[in-house]
Design an enzyme around this catalytic site. Structure first.
Site, PDB file in Angstrom:
ATOM      1  N   LYS A  74      56.080  32.664  31.242  1.00  0.00           N
ATOM      2  CA  LYS A  74      55.492  33.489  30.173  1.00  0.00           C
ATOM      3  C   LYS A  74      54.832  34.726  30.786  1.00  0.00           C
ATOM      4  CE  LYS A  74      52.218  32.880  26.280  1.00  0.00           C
ATOM      5  NZ  LYS A  74      51.312  31.900  25.638  1.00  0.00           N
ATOM      6  N   SER A 149      52.161  31.179  20.664  1.00  0.00           N
ATOM      7  CA  SER A 149      52.493  32.451  21.239  1.00  0.00           C
ATOM      8  C   SER A 149      53.590  32.401  22.302  1.00  0.00           C
ATOM      9  CB  SER A 149      51.246  33.079  21.852  1.00  0.00           C
ATOM     10  OG  SER A 149      50.758  32.291  22.906  1.00  0.00           O
ATOM     11  N   SER A 173      49.786  27.038  21.606  1.00  0.00           N
ATOM     12  CA  SER A 173      50.905  27.921  21.954  1.00  0.00           C
ATOM     13  C   SER A 173      52.000  27.335  22.823  1.00  0.00           C
ATOM     14  CB  SER A 173      50.382  29.178  22.633  1.00  0.00           C
ATOM     15  OG  SER A 173      49.882  30.037  21.653  1.00  0.00           O
TER      16      SER A 173
HETATM   17  N1  GLN Z   1      48.124  30.386  17.437  1.00  0.00           N
HETATM   18  C1  GLN Z   1      46.881  30.328  18.129  1.00  0.00           C
HETATM   19  C2  GLN Z   1      46.239  31.692  18.159  1.00  0.00           C
HETATM   20  O1  GLN Z   1      46.811  32.579  17.651  1.00  0.00           O
HETATM   21  C3  GLN Z   1      47.057  29.766  19.501  1.00  0.00           C
HETATM   22  C4  GLN Z   1      47.414  30.752  20.523  1.00  0.00           C
HETATM   23  C5  GLN Z   1      47.551  30.147  21.878  1.00  0.00           C
HETATM   24  O2  GLN Z   1      47.511  28.924  22.058  1.00  0.00           O
HETATM   25  N2  GLN Z   1      47.656  31.012  22.876  1.00  0.00           N
HETATM   26  O3  GLN Z   1      45.197  31.870  18.688  1.00  0.00           O
END
Ligand code: GLN
Length: 473
Positions: A74, A149, A173
């Protein structure tokens, strides 16, 4: 093809598979599936060079534990002399000067790093629609989001563009995109894997973990990337068990099912699939125990207050002076900061910075930030109490299957609510895994989440493996 890394190694050793051909195959597929947009950067030359060297090492018996496993990373994790953008314009031309601890460990064990995957900007989002590199398509159904994400990582693994990917999980994420794309996604215990070289979003939540097509490979990767690191003071000095050689479930487990995770908003087909897994586990002799996690309803509020507070502080470093994008404003430093940040950050990141700054501001700090910290403790206490009587907790990973591109992008609250089942593990710092268990009537993958006590990843892997194996019987 091979079903996991051990089989791949055997095929290379016996000459049935050439590692160079294997990498070439991935590179071709990445090119022909370009519209998925899973990759921000592909390291074609490096990957092919490593393939040659590692193939030799495998043949003469000197290769490391992850020899020839082709892994994408990532684009929030640093790799020396490679771009590190966090899918943000503010880091458009930034290159790392060192390698993240977790990624260095993969390289040291002879994994091949094939490229960096697309993600929501600074890992903020649930659909990969907040990326300066454009959105990612779900390889299972290209009209749907891959989740986020770490959407590029999940799509790369589901689309067979690599063997595995390393993502990050701050509120879900890794697990949510794994569920949306039908792959395995593991968020380790907070502190299990070093965060050194991971771009900070919410430092008390961020965890690094693998996406794979099977539990065996997740176990192998976890074994390699875990462990104490003197460059991350929050990494735990607790020995790393041998996960990969230990996947057979030898005992009957007590599995908790939280009724708060089966309430309103849960898609019926997901509910049915989870319930049918519960029936199977019961008939295999495991004990299913209904449990209470009474503070579940405060999960999203607490998470979005604390994560944005930490983000607003962490993202203060992008000021136009130290990294990446700078908008020159002669003789006016304050304006240079403002313009650089206004032009460099995308809308969702700005929203988080504003929310976070607000909850930390004097006069509101006690009402929001301190209160949310207290709620975080209550949520953690709920889990501690439950783990006195169960070994694992089982739940859906997400309330819905993958949604359509653009379907939620104008409704941030709706998007945030989708993290309801995943964010509590981050608040409590416990490990959790999402495994693919079924498909809905539109053939979209359904993920099941398992959560365990801190540092009990082995149980997640063992039960995950058991469930996947029994569904193939
Ligand atoms: N969807 C969550 C957010 O937008 C989690 C994001 C993540 O785990 N990086 O914060």
């Amino acid at each position: 093809m091979y079903k996991n890394h051990s089989e791949k190694l055997d095929q290379i050793k016996t000459g049935k598979l050439s590692l160079v051909d294997n990498v070439t195959g991935f590179l071709k597929l990445i090119e022909s599936e370009k519209e998925i947009n899973a990759f921000n950067f592909v390291f074609e030359k490096d990957a092919l060079e490593s393939a040659k060297v590692i193939e030799e090492k495998i043949k003469n018996g000197t290769a490391g534990k992850l020899a020839g496993m082709v892994i994408s990373v990532k684009d929030v994790l640093a790799i020396k002399n490679k771009p590190l953008t966090c899918s943000s314009n503010i880091l458009k031309n930034f290159e790392s000067i060192y390698t993240a601890a977790s990624i260095q460990k993969l390289i040291d064990e002879d994994a091949i790093i094939i490229g960096k995957t697309n993600c929501d900007e600074f890992a903020m989002g649930s659909s990969n629609e907040n990326s300066a590199f454009g959105n990612v398509l779900n390889p299972v159904d290209k009209t749907k989001v891959p989740g986020g994400s770490s959407g590029g990582s999940a799509a790369a693994v589901a689309g067979n563009l690599c063997d595995a990917s390393i993502g990050t999980d701050t509120g879900g994420s890794i697990r949510q995109p794994a569920a949306f794309c039908g792959v395995v996604g593991l968020k380790p215990t907070y502190g299990r894997v070093s965060r050194f070289g991971l771009t900070a979003f919410a430092s008390s939540f961020d965890s690094v973990g693998p996406f794979t097509n099977n539990v065996e490979d997740a176990a192998k990767i976890l074994e390699v990337i875990s462990g104490h690191d003197k460059f991350d003071s929050t990494s735990a000095d607790i020995s790393v068990p041998e996960y990969s050689g230990n996947l057979k479930l030898k005992e009957k487990l007590r599995v908790g099912v939280p009724k708060e995770f089966f309430g309103m908003g849960l898609n019926e087909e997901i509910r049915e699939s989870i319930e049918s897994e519960i029936v199977k586990l019961k008939s295999a002799g495991h004990e299913i125990i209904e449990i209470d996690l009474p503070h579940t309803e405060y999960t999203i509020a607490a998470y979005y207050i604390l994560a944005t507070a930490e983000a607003s502080s962490n993202l203060a470093r992008y000021d136009g002076a130290r990294y990446g994008q700078r908008t020159e404003v002669k003789g006016d430093l304050a304006n240079m900061y403002t313009r650089s940040r206004s032009e460099g950050f995308g809308d969702e990141v700005k929203r988080r910075i504003m929310l976070g700054t607000y909850v930390l501001s004097s006069g509101y700090y006690d009402a929001y930030y301190s209160k949310a910290q207290k709620v975080r403790r209550l949520i953690k206490n709920d889990f501690d109490k439950v783990f006195e009587k169960v070994d694992l907790i089982l739940s859906p990973t997400t309330p819905t299957t993958a949604f359509g591109i653009g379907e939620k992008s104008n409704d941030p609250l709706e998007m945030y609510l989708g993290d309801i089942y995943t964010a509590s593990a981050n608040l409590a710092g416990i490990p959790a895994i999402s495994i693919p268990i079924a498909e809905d009537s539109n053939n979209l993958p359904i993920g099941m989440q398992l959560m365990a006590k801190q540092f009990n990843e082995i149980k997640l892997l063992q039960l995950g493996q058991f469930i996947i194996n029994s569904s193939h019987e």
